[in-house]
Scaffold this motif. Structure first.
Motif, PDB file in Angstrom:
ATOM      1  N   ARG A 211       0.856  -1.194   0.000  1.00 37.89           N
ATOM      2  CA  ARG A 211       0.000   0.000   0.000  1.00 37.89           C
ATOM      3  C   ARG A 211       0.889   1.240   0.000  1.00 37.89           C
ATOM      4  O   ARG A 211       2.046   1.184   0.442  1.00 37.89           O
ATOM      5  N   PRO A 212       0.390   2.383  -0.437  1.00 33.26           N
ATOM      6  CA  PRO A 212       1.234   3.587  -0.496  1.00 33.26           C
ATOM      7  C   PRO A 212       1.847   3.943   0.845  1.00 33.26           C
ATOM      8  O   PRO A 212       2.993   4.372   0.910  1.00 33.26           O
ATOM      9  N   LEU A 213       1.069   3.799   1.930  1.00 32.84           N
ATOM     10  CA  LEU A 213       1.605   4.064   3.263  1.00 32.84           C
ATOM     11  C   LEU A 213       1.211   2.925   4.197  1.00 32.84           C
ATOM     12  O   LEU A 213       0.060   2.470   4.176  1.00 32.84           O
ATOM     13  N   GLU A 214       2.147   2.472   4.975  1.00 30.26           N
ATOM     14  CA  GLU A 214       1.903   1.477   6.021  1.00 30.26           C
ATOM     15  C   GLU A 214       2.219   2.151   7.352  1.00 30.26           C
ATOM     16  O   GLU A 214       2.699   3.286   7.390  1.00 30.26           O
ATOM     17  N   SER A 215       1.999   1.433   8.478  1.00 26.67           N
ATOM     18  CA  SER A 215       2.364   2.061   9.749  1.00 26.67           C
ATOM     19  C   SER A 215       3.885   2.239   9.781  1.00 26.67           C
ATOM     20  O   SER A 215       4.646   1.373   9.337  1.00 26.67           O
ATOM     21  N   PRO A 229      12.116  -5.831  -1.923  1.00 21.22           N
ATOM     22  CA  PRO A 229      12.315  -5.502  -0.495  1.00 21.22           C
ATOM     23  C   PRO A 229      12.401  -3.993  -0.255  1.00 21.22           C
ATOM     24  O   PRO A 229      11.899  -3.493   0.751  1.00 21.22           O
ATOM     25  N   LEU A 230      13.001  -3.269  -1.187  1.00 16.66           N
ATOM     26  CA  LEU A 230      13.069  -1.808  -1.040  1.00 16.66           C
ATOM     27  C   LEU A 230      11.675  -1.198  -1.202  1.00 16.66           C
ATOM     28  O   LEU A 230      11.279  -0.300  -0.445  1.00 16.66           O
ATOM     29  N   ALA A 231      10.910  -1.724  -2.162  1.00 18.33           N
ATOM     30  CA  ALA A 231       9.537  -1.222  -2.360  1.00 18.33           C
ATOM     31  C   ALA A 231       8.711  -1.425  -1.086  1.00 18.33           C
ATOM     32  O   ALA A 231       7.891  -0.570  -0.725  1.00 18.33           O
ATOM     33  N   ALA A 232       8.938  -2.541  -0.413  1.00 13.59           N
ATOM     34  CA  ALA A 232       8.170  -2.824   0.811  1.00 13.59           C
ATOM     35  C   ALA A 232       8.606  -1.929   1.966  1.00 13.59           C
ATOM     36  O   ALA A 232       7.822  -1.651   2.878  1.00 13.59           O
ATOM     37  N   LEU A 233       9.843  -1.478   1.919  1.00  9.10           N
ATOM     38  CA  LEU A 233      10.398  -0.659   3.001  1.00  9.10           C
ATOM     39  C   LEU A 233       9.882   0.789   2.949  1.00  9.10           C
ATOM     40  O   LEU A 233       9.572   1.394   3.990  1.00  9.10           O
ATOM     41  N   PHE A 254      11.801  -1.814  -8.978  1.00 13.09           N
ATOM     42  CA  PHE A 254      10.752  -1.845  -7.966  1.00 13.09           C
ATOM     43  C   PHE A 254       9.679  -0.822  -8.325  1.00 13.09           C
ATOM     44  O   PHE A 254       9.931   0.126  -9.061  1.00 13.09           O
ATOM     45  N   THR A 255       8.496  -1.040  -7.786  1.00 11.18           N
ATOM     46  CA  THR A 255       7.380  -0.136  -8.031  1.00 11.18           C
ATOM     47  C   THR A 255       7.007   0.502  -6.708  1.00 11.18           C
ATOM     48  O   THR A 255       6.900  -0.179  -5.692  1.00 11.18           O
ATOM     49  N   THR A 256       6.839   1.815  -6.711  1.00  7.96           N
ATOM     50  CA  THR A 256       6.430   2.494  -5.489  1.00  7.96           C
ATOM     51  C   THR A 256       5.489   3.629  -5.873  1.00  7.96           C
ATOM     52  O   THR A 256       5.108   3.766  -7.039  1.00  7.96           O
ATOM     53  N   THR A 257       5.081   4.413  -4.872  1.00  2.00           N
ATOM     54  CA  THR A 257       4.290   5.613  -5.156  1.00  2.00           C
ATOM     55  C   THR A 257       5.030   6.812  -4.572  1.00  2.00           C
ATOM     56  O   THR A 257       5.969   6.647  -3.782  1.00  2.00           O
ATOM     57  N   ARG A 264       5.347  12.023   3.879  1.00  4.09           N
ATOM     58  CA  ARG A 264       6.222  11.800   5.045  1.00  4.09           C
ATOM     59  C   ARG A 264       7.627  12.383   4.849  1.00  4.09           C
ATOM     60  O   ARG A 264       8.454  12.299   5.758  1.00  4.09           O
ATOM     61  N   GLY A 265       7.915  12.894   3.697  1.00  4.66           N
ATOM     62  CA  GLY A 265       9.252  13.475   3.480  1.00  4.66           C
ATOM     63  C   GLY A 265      10.358  12.448   3.478  1.00  4.66           C
ATOM     64  O   GLY A 265      11.523  12.766   3.757  1.00  4.66           O
ATOM     65  N   VAL A 266      10.001  11.198   3.168  1.00  6.83           N
ATOM     66  CA  VAL A 266      11.024  10.137   3.149  1.00  6.83           C
ATOM     67  C   VAL A 266      12.077  10.478   2.100  1.00  6.83           C
ATOM     68  O   VAL A 266      11.757  10.927   0.993  1.00  6.83           O
TER      69      VAL A 266
END
Ligand SMILES: NC(=O)c1ccc[n+]([C@@H]2O[C@H](COP(=O)([O-])OP(=O)(O)OC[C@H]3O[C@@H](n4cnc5c(N)ncnc54)[C@H](OP(=O)(O)O)[C@@H]3O)[C@@H](O)[C@H]2O)c1
Length: 331
Positions: A211-215, A229-233, A254-257, A264-266
């Motif tokens: 999902r785009p954001l997790e806890s 693994p990076l996409a999940a992180l 990897f696929t991300t959003t 979150r400014g990651v």
């Protein structure tokens, strides 16, 4: 001095890559303004991919493998070095497009060479090698991006790897709460001894896109894996968290959003260890100073030159741990 140079040479024939021990005439060494006797070289994931042909790493065949080495300068055309200096060589074309560290001698451009800093032994310097230098660069980039121990836990994945193990050691020394993620459950004690506060199992491959954001779990991460693994992180990072992207042991795509970045400014920070002379000098001084690792002896296996192919097999099979150092000319 031996008239020939024992070397581990990577060749390509009929589209297949193979590596073998051979003897080179000294004239066959590549040109460079620093000539050295090599005492030790290390074995990195990239070295194993190069020599086994599992990755398209070598850019000029034939090529002596080995992307880092430690030795003693015998002749120098550079004002930065004199005969007798203990030096560490890594990066740029070394062991990729220019004969590398798996040989009794080498000639290299001075820009690829640093003096072994006071406070580190040559064996410590080669145990660090490319992996330690890269871990130090990652730590520095994380610090420059606001990462501080009080912000929360730092995840280091691929934790039994070379870069990751040194990153755990450096970060723990600086007071970070390091959480090590590994696929090797039986290496928990080793990772705790390096300084990890907790050890967790590497996440299984996600069945669906994250999902785009997790806890939010992590204030920072050192990622040796890339790929999924990076996409999940990324969606699990705290506000203003930093991820140092180091490697691709699990994949390159990897696929991300954009949501973790804009909500979150990651910060996803790329780490590339091919640096200019001033940066290299600065980071080697840090490795001998405020970053000086405490557990190099625990991270290191010292192996005879002839056992290099077996170490590479272990690396590509995922059976390796820490840092293997090959003894070449050292007494
Ligand atoms: N950016 C740079 O300048 C730079 C410099 C040096 C290295 N690198 C890269 O950084 C990465 C790590 O290098 P290294 O020399 O530390 O390698 P390494 O010693 O082989 O460590 C990689 C670790 O990743 C995990 N792993 C291996 N294969 C995997 C797979 N298929 N899926 C998931 N996890 C896997 C394993 O850890 P666990 O079993 O503990 O999970 C392994 O110990 C490599 O991709 C390398 O090319 C980049």
């Amino acid at each position: 001095m031996s008239p020939t140079v024992k070397a581990y040479l990577i060749e390509e024939a009929a589209g297949a890559v193979r590596a073998r021990f051979t003897s080179l005439a000294p004239e066959a060494l590549d040109a460079g303004d620093v000539e050295l006797r090599i005492d030790y070289a290390s074995v990195n994931y990239k070295d194993a991919l190069a020599a086994t042909g599992r990755g398209r790493i070598i850019r000029r065949f034939p090529c002596v493998g080995g992307i880092d080495a430690v030795g003693v300068v015998e002749r120098s055309g550079s004002a930065r070095f004199a005969a007798g200096d203990a030096v560490v060589v890594h990066g740029w074309g070394f062991g990729v497009s220019h004969h590398g560290g798996y040989a009794e001698r080498a000639r290299v451009p001075a820009e690829w060479v640093n003096r072994v800093p006071a406070g580190l032994t040559p064996l410590d310097a080669v145990t660090l090698g490319t992996a330690g230098y890269t871990a130090a660069l990652a730590v520095e980039l994380m610090q420059l991006n606001g990462c501080r121990p009080e912000r929360g836990p730092v995840l280091v994945n691929g934790a039994t790897g070379g870069v990751a193990g040194i990153a755990i050691d450096l970060l723990a020394r600086l007071g970070y709460e390091v959480v090590a993620a590994t696929s090797k459950a039986d290496e928990t004690d080793y990772l705790l001894q390096l300084g990890a506060r907790r050890v967790i199992a590497a996440a299984p491959a996600p069945g669906a896109a994250p999902r785009p954001l997790e806890s939010a779990q992590w204030a920072a991460a050192v990622d040796s894996l890339g790929g999924e693994p990076l996409a999940a992180l990324i969606p699990r990072m705290h506000k203003d968290a930093v991820i140092a992207s180091i490697g691709n042991a699990a994949g390159i795509a990897f696929t991300t959003t954009v949501m973790p970045f804009i909500l979150r400014g990651v910060r996803l920070v790329g780490v590339n260890s091919d640096n200019d002379v001033a940066t290299r000098e600065h980071l080697w001084q840090r490795l001998a100073g405020d970053l000086r690792p405490r557990h190099l002896a625990r991270l290191r296996q010292l192996v005879p030159f002839d056992e290099l192919p077996a170490v590479m097999d272990a690396l590509v099979a995922g059976r390796h741990r820490g840092r293997s150092v090959v003894r070449i000319g050292a007494a």
